[in-house]
Design a protein around this motif. Structure first.
Motif, PDB file in Angstrom:
ATOM      1  N   LEU A  86       0.827  -1.206   0.000  1.00 19.10           N
ATOM      2  CA  LEU A  86       0.000   0.000   0.000  1.00 19.10           C
ATOM      3  C   LEU A  86       0.862   1.257   0.000  1.00 19.10           C
ATOM      4  N   TYR A  87       1.926   1.249   0.776  1.00 16.92           N
ATOM      5  CA  TYR A  87       2.835   2.389   0.822  1.00 16.92           C
ATOM      6  C   TYR A  87       3.504   2.605  -0.537  1.00 16.92           C
ATOM      7  N   LEU A  88       4.056   1.528  -1.084  1.00 19.42           N
ATOM      8  CA  LEU A  88       4.750   1.645  -2.370  1.00 19.42           C
ATOM      9  C   LEU A  88       3.797   2.020  -3.502  1.00 19.42           C
ATOM     10  N   ALA A  89       2.585   1.488  -3.457  1.00 18.36           N
ATOM     11  CA  ALA A  89       1.625   1.761  -4.530  1.00 18.36           C
ATOM     12  C   ALA A  89       1.055   3.169  -4.449  1.00 18.36           C
ATOM     13  N   HIS A  90       0.680   3.592  -3.254  1.00 14.31           N
ATOM     14  CA  HIS A  90      -0.101   4.824  -3.149  1.00 14.31           C
ATOM     15  C   HIS A  90       0.665   6.032  -2.628  1.00 14.31           C
ATOM     16  N   VAL A  91       1.809   5.808  -1.991  1.00 21.55           N
ATOM     17  CA  VAL A  91       2.615   6.932  -1.521  1.00 21.55           C
ATOM     18  C   VAL A  91       3.790   7.153  -2.479  1.00 21.55           C
ATOM     19  N   LYS A  92       4.516   6.083  -2.746  1.00 20.62           N
ATOM     20  CA  LYS A  92       5.706   6.185  -3.603  1.00 20.62           C
ATOM     21  C   LYS A  92       5.400   6.016  -5.094  1.00 20.62           C
ATOM     22  N   GLN A  93       4.237   5.443  -5.408  1.00 13.13           N
ATOM     23  CA  GLN A  93       3.899   5.139  -6.812  1.00 13.13           C
ATOM     24  C   GLN A  93       5.013   4.310  -7.464  1.00 13.13           C
ATOM     25  N   SER A  94       5.520   3.338  -6.724  1.00 14.24           N
ATOM     26  CA  SER A  94       6.654   2.530  -7.165  1.00 14.24           C
ATOM     27  C   SER A  94       6.221   1.361  -8.034  1.00 14.24           C
ATOM     28  N   SER A  95       6.984   1.113  -9.071  1.00 15.50           N
ATOM     29  CA  SER A  95       6.702  -0.027  -9.952  1.00 15.50           C
ATOM     30  C   SER A  95       7.029  -1.356  -9.277  1.00 15.50           C
ATOM     31  N   ILE A  96       7.656  -1.321  -8.117  1.00 12.49           N
ATOM     32  CA  ILE A  96       7.976  -2.533  -7.356  1.00 12.49           C
ATOM     33  C   ILE A  96       6.741  -3.056  -6.609  1.00 12.49           C
ATOM     34  N   ALA A  97       5.774  -2.196  -6.361  1.00 11.72           N
ATOM     35  CA  ALA A  97       4.592  -2.567  -5.568  1.00 11.72           C
ATOM     36  C   ALA A  97       3.897  -3.833  -6.075  1.00 11.72           C
ATOM     37  N   PRO A  98       3.647  -3.976  -7.388  1.00 12.31           N
ATOM     38  CA  PRO A  98       2.957  -5.202  -7.829  1.00 12.31           C
ATOM     39  C   PRO A  98       3.724  -6.488  -7.493  1.00 12.31           C
ATOM     40  N   LEU A  99       5.045  -6.430  -7.556  1.00 20.27           N
ATOM     41  CA  LEU A  99       5.840  -7.610  -7.225  1.00 20.27           C
ATOM     42  C   LEU A  99       5.696  -7.959  -5.740  1.00 20.27           C
ATOM     43  N   VAL A 149     -10.691 -14.470  -3.361  1.00 21.63           N
ATOM     44  CA  VAL A 149     -10.177 -13.116  -3.610  1.00 21.63           C
ATOM     45  C   VAL A 149      -8.673 -13.132  -3.881  1.00 21.63           C
ATOM     46  N   PRO A 150      -7.864 -13.805  -3.060  1.00 19.42           N
ATOM     47  CA  PRO A 150      -6.437 -13.858  -3.385  1.00 19.42           C
ATOM     48  C   PRO A 150      -6.144 -14.489  -4.751  1.00 19.42           C
ATOM     49  N   ALA A 151      -6.935 -15.462  -5.179  1.00 21.97           N
ATOM     50  CA  ALA A 151      -6.726 -16.050  -6.507  1.00 21.97           C
ATOM     51  C   ALA A 151      -6.929 -15.001  -7.601  1.00 21.97           C
ATOM     52  N   PHE A 152      -7.945 -14.170  -7.461  1.00 22.73           N
ATOM     53  CA  PHE A 152      -8.178 -13.090  -8.432  1.00 22.73           C
ATOM     54  C   PHE A 152      -7.051 -12.054  -8.376  1.00 22.73           C
ATOM     55  N   ILE A 153      -6.594 -11.732  -7.177  1.00 25.08           N
ATOM     56  CA  ILE A 153      -5.489 -10.776  -7.038  1.00 25.08           C
ATOM     57  C   ILE A 153      -4.227 -11.347  -7.663  1.00 25.08           C
ATOM     58  N   LEU A 154      -3.957 -12.616  -7.408  1.00 27.53           N
ATOM     59  CA  LEU A 154      -2.791 -13.281  -7.980  1.00 27.53           C
ATOM     60  C   LEU A 154      -2.831 -13.217  -9.502  1.00 27.53           C
ATOM     61  N   TYR A 155      -3.998 -13.505 -10.064  1.00 28.48           N
ATOM     62  CA  TYR A 155      -4.156 -13.449 -11.521  1.00 28.48           C
ATOM     63  C   TYR A 155      -3.889 -12.035 -12.044  1.00 28.48           C
ATOM     64  N   ARG A 156      -4.503 -11.046 -11.406  1.00 34.65           N
ATOM     65  CA  ARG A 156      -4.373  -9.666 -11.888  1.00 34.65           C
ATOM     66  C   ARG A 156      -2.944  -9.154 -11.763  1.00 34.65           C
ATOM     67  N   LEU A 157      -2.333  -9.338 -10.596  1.00 37.16           N
ATOM     68  CA  LEU A 157      -0.960  -8.861 -10.425  1.00 37.16           C
ATOM     69  C   LEU A 157       0.007  -9.637 -11.313  1.00 37.16           C
ATOM     70  N   GLY A 158      -0.212 -10.939 -11.457  1.00 35.29           N
ATOM     71  CA  GLY A 158       0.626 -11.745 -12.350  1.00 35.29           C
ATOM     72  C   GLY A 158       0.522 -11.272 -13.786  1.00 35.29           C
ATOM     73  N   LYS A 159      -0.679 -10.965 -14.218  1.00 42.74           N
ATOM     74  CA  LYS A 159      -0.904 -10.449 -15.576  1.00 42.74           C
ATOM     75  C   LYS A 159      -0.209  -9.097 -15.750  1.00 42.74           C
ATOM     76  N   ASP A 160      -0.324  -8.219 -14.754  1.00 45.22           N
ATOM     77  CA  ASP A 160       0.314  -6.901 -14.830  1.00 45.22           C
ATOM     78  C   ASP A 160       1.837  -7.017 -14.863  1.00 45.22           C
ATOM     79  N   ILE A 161       2.391  -7.893 -14.044  1.00 47.70           N
ATOM     80  CA  ILE A 161       3.842  -8.089 -14.014  1.00 47.70           C
ATOM     81  C   ILE A 161       4.322  -8.659 -15.342  1.00 47.70           C
ATOM     82  N   ALA A 162       3.588  -9.649 -15.873  1.00 46.66           N
ATOM     83  CA  ALA A 162       3.972 -10.245 -17.159  1.00 46.66           C
ATOM     84  C   ALA A 162       3.919  -9.203 -18.278  1.00 46.66           C
ATOM     85  N   THR A 163       2.917  -8.353 -18.260  1.00 44.17           N
ATOM     86  CA  THR A 163       2.806  -7.291 -19.271  1.00 44.17           C
ATOM     87  C   THR A 163       3.994  -6.339 -19.174  1.00 44.17           C
ATOM     88  N   SER A 164       4.359  -5.972 -17.962  1.00 45.87           N
ATOM     89  CA  SER A 164       5.511  -5.089 -17.758  1.00 45.87           C
ATOM     90  C   SER A 164       6.797  -5.736 -18.256  1.00 45.87           C
TER      91      SER A 164
END
Length: 181
Positions: A86-99, A149-164
């Protein structure tokens, strides 16, 4: 390309942080947190749950079964990772957050699957005493939420990381082919 931080994932992490800390507190404070303990008022809903799931109950505590607290320890680690996401995503806007979110949600999903498999392989040793309605309402649905819910999050973050990663790979190839010309 800007990193996306889906709001629904952040809401899940934000909503589960206090739940996870509260649950770990119950586990680490046993027997004081249990029915009859001086701190039970903080965890009064567990009065019912300790009879539904013996992992949280007196039997597991008296038998010095370590699974409950071992899982709770990992829950704390997972929770710290959720906070860092949450800190990396919303405060730092870091690309590391999804990982970091991906690693954390793998912990959530893996521990939940382990919890279910433990019940399966021991023949329902901690929850098999419940009638079907109690099992569904108080164990399957709430614990199932920690699978779905974690399965959906895993799918979404995995898809975003793979796209990156694919984007970086294409840029690198373009850069290399541009140097050859």
């Amino acid at each position: 390309m800007a990193t996306k931080f889906p709001l629904w994932i952040s809401i899940w992490f934000l909503a589960t942080i206090p739940v996870i800390f509260w649950d770990a507190g119950y586990c680490f404070m046993r027997p004081r947190s249990m029915r009859g303990g001086d701190l039970h008022w903080i965890w009064s809903p567990y009065s019912l749950y300790q009879d539904i799931d013996y992992v949280y109950g007196l039997r597991a505590f008296e038998n010095h079964e370590g699974f409950t607290n071992a899982q709770s320890f990992l829950n704390i680690v997972e929770n710290l990772m959720n906070i860092a996401y949450l800190y990396l995503a919303h405060v730092k806007q870091s690309s590391i957050a999804p990982l970091l979110g991906f690693a954390s949600i793998i912990m959530t999903l893996s521990k939940t699957i382990l919890y279910w498999l433990n019940e399966y392989y021991c023949g329902g040793c901690s929850v098999g005493h419940n009638d079907l309605k109690t099992l569904v309402v108080y164990w399957i649905i709430p614990n199932g939420l920690w699978l779905v819910v974690p399965a959906f999050i895993l799918y979404r973050l995995g898809k975003d990381i793979a796209t990156s990663l694919r984007t970086v790979d294409r840029l690198e190839k373009k850069k290399v082919s541009g140097k050859r010309q």
